[in-house]
Design an enzyme around this catalytic site. Sequence first.
Site, short mmCIF file in Angstrom:
data_model
loop_
_atom_site.label_atom_id
_atom_site.label_comp_id
_atom_site.label_asym_id
_atom_site.label_seq_id
_atom_site.Cartn_x
_atom_site.Cartn_y
_atom_site.Cartn_z
N SER A 250 1.23 1.28 -2.40
CA SER A 250 0.83 -0.05 -2.83
C SER A 250 -0.10 0.05 -4.04
CB SER A 250 0.19 -0.80 -1.66
OG SER A 250 0.13 -2.17 -1.93
N ASP A 477 10.46 -5.52 0.43
CA ASP A 477 9.00 -5.46 0.43
C ASP A 477 8.41 -6.80 -0.01
OD1 ASP A 477 6.23 -4.85 -0.16
OD2 ASP A 477 6.81 -2.74 -0.23
N HIS A 507 6.45 -3.61 4.14
CA HIS A 507 5.70 -3.09 3.00
C HIS A 507 5.72 -1.56 3.03
CE1 HIS A 507 2.97 -3.08 -0.28
NE2 HIS A 507 1.88 -2.77 0.40
#
Length: 538
Positions: A250, A477, A507
Site C-alpha cells: 500500500s 483492490d 486490499h
Amino acid sequence: MPLSPERRSAALAAVTAVALLAASGCSGTPGSDRADASDAALGNPAGGNARATSIPGDLTTQHLRWKTCRAPSASEGGGTAPSPLPGGTRWQCATMKAPLDYAKPGGATIDLALIRAKARDTKHRIGSLIFNFGGPGGSGITGLPAFAKDYEKLRSRYDLVSFDPRGVGLSDGVRCENAKQLDAYFAQDATPTTPAQEKAFTKGLADFAAACEKNSGKILPYVGTTNAARDMELMRQVLGDKKLYYFGISYGTELGGVYAHLYPKSVGRAVFDAVVDPTQNSEQGSLGQAKGFQLALDNFEKDCLARGAACRLPGSTPKEIQSFIIDLLNRIEKHPIQGIGARKLTGTQATNGVAQALYSKDFWPYLEQGLDEADGGNGALLLALSDSLNGRDQNGQYSNLQAANVAVNCADSKERYTLAQTKERLPAFRKASPVFGDYLGWGLMSCSRWPVKGQWRTPDVSAPGSAPILIVGNTGDPATPYAGAKAMATALGKGVGVELTYHGQGHGSYDSGDRCVQNAVNGYLLDGKVPAAGTVCK
C-alpha cells in the site's frame, strides 16, 4: 443479535496497515507537478535546493542493541508482546538513531523503533527483508508480528525486519487530540449538508490540526516520505546489508518508489504489493479510491446475491441491495442508532465500518451481518469495524495511526483545498460512488488547516539503474485501485518495474494466500527469479 466478544474481536482484527479511507488525502489546489525528492530541502517539506550532506559515521556505524520485545504501547495499538515464531525464534526490538533533519545531519536525532525475527537458515541467509505495511501511519512493530505467518517461507533466508516510521508509534509518534476528543472527532458529520454542519466540520479539522501542532509541532516538518526513505537507507547501512531488500504494501509502495528514486543503485530485490499510483495527486487518488471502494461494494453485493436465500440483505439485484445500503446510511445519518455501550453509531462511522469490511473478502460476512443488524437498530458491529479503522481499541484508547496518517500525508502533499473548491468537486465524487463519494470528496479538506507546508503534488519515483522491482496489482483492490500498478511500473522506468496481475478481491495480493502470487514473489525474493512482465494470476 448482540455483538459477541468473538465477533467484536474478529471485527477489530480487520484493521489493516494500509491506505486509510478516513484520512485518505491531504488535498488542495489541483496540480500535477512532481517533486524530485533528491532536490527537496531535506527536513523542509516545502522544498528548496538544499542537498543532503554526509551522515556522521557515528550514525552509519551505530551498533543496535537488540532486546526481547515488550508489549506494544498504546500509541502502537496496545496488546501483548509478540509470541515466538515456529521453532521458538523470538522477536527482537532495537532503536536506531537518525538525523531529525537530513539537511543538518550532525544536529538533533530521532529514535526509530525496529523489530526483527532472525532467518532460520543462517548459512544461506541473504540479508534483511524490510517491510512497510502502509498507512501511512501503520506500526511495523505490531504489523510484522501480526502478519508474520504469511512470510514464514521468506524467513528461511531473510531476517524479517520492520519499523515504526518517524512520527509513528514508538518513533516519536505524532500526538494530537486525546481519546475523548477523538471520539467526538470521528463521530462528527464528515459529509456536511448545511452551513451549520460545514462550520462544525471545518472547526473540527482546525481543532485537530491545532492539537497536532501543540503536541507534536517540533516533528511535524520532518515526517514526510522523503525523510522516511532516507531512514531506510541509513537502516540498510546499520543492518550491514550491501543492498536494500524490501517488501512494501500500500503506502509502502510509494515509500519504496521514493527510495528507489533516491538510491537506485542500492536497490536489491524489492516487491511492491497493493500499489499506489505515483502519478496521481491527492484529488485524483481520492477519486480513484471512491471508484475502487464502489467496485468492491458492487462485488460484495453480487456475491451476496449469488448465495440466494442465505443472503441476509433485502433486494433481488445488486442495485436494490445498494439502494438498501444507501437508505440505511441516510437513516443513521439523521438518527444515530445504538452502538457499543453508551456510544451511538453515526452516519460517518457507519460508512467507515462499511469501508473497513471491504479491505478483505474475509470480512464480507461481517459487513453483511453488520448491515443487517444496523437495519434492526443494532450498530455495534459496524461501530467496531469503524473503530478498528480509526485505531481505537476496546478500552477506548487510540493508537496514533490516524494522527500519523494525516501528518505524513500533509507533509508530503502541497495541495490545500478550500471549502468552495471542495464543494465544486463533490459532483465528480458522487458520480464515482453514490456510497463513498461524499465522504471521500469532503476528505479533500484534510490538510486545509495543517501548520506545515507539503513537498509535492506527486512524487518522483523514476529509478534508472535500479534492479528490477516486482509490482503486484489486484484487480479488485478498493484502496489502491489496479491501475496504480501499471502507473508505478511505467514511472519506475523501463527494465525496472515488472508488473504482475492478480485477479482477486480485497486490499493486496500476497496475503490473499493465492499460490500463484506467492510463488512468484517468493521466487524473486528468495532465488532472484524475475517473473515475466505481464504475468497473470487468477
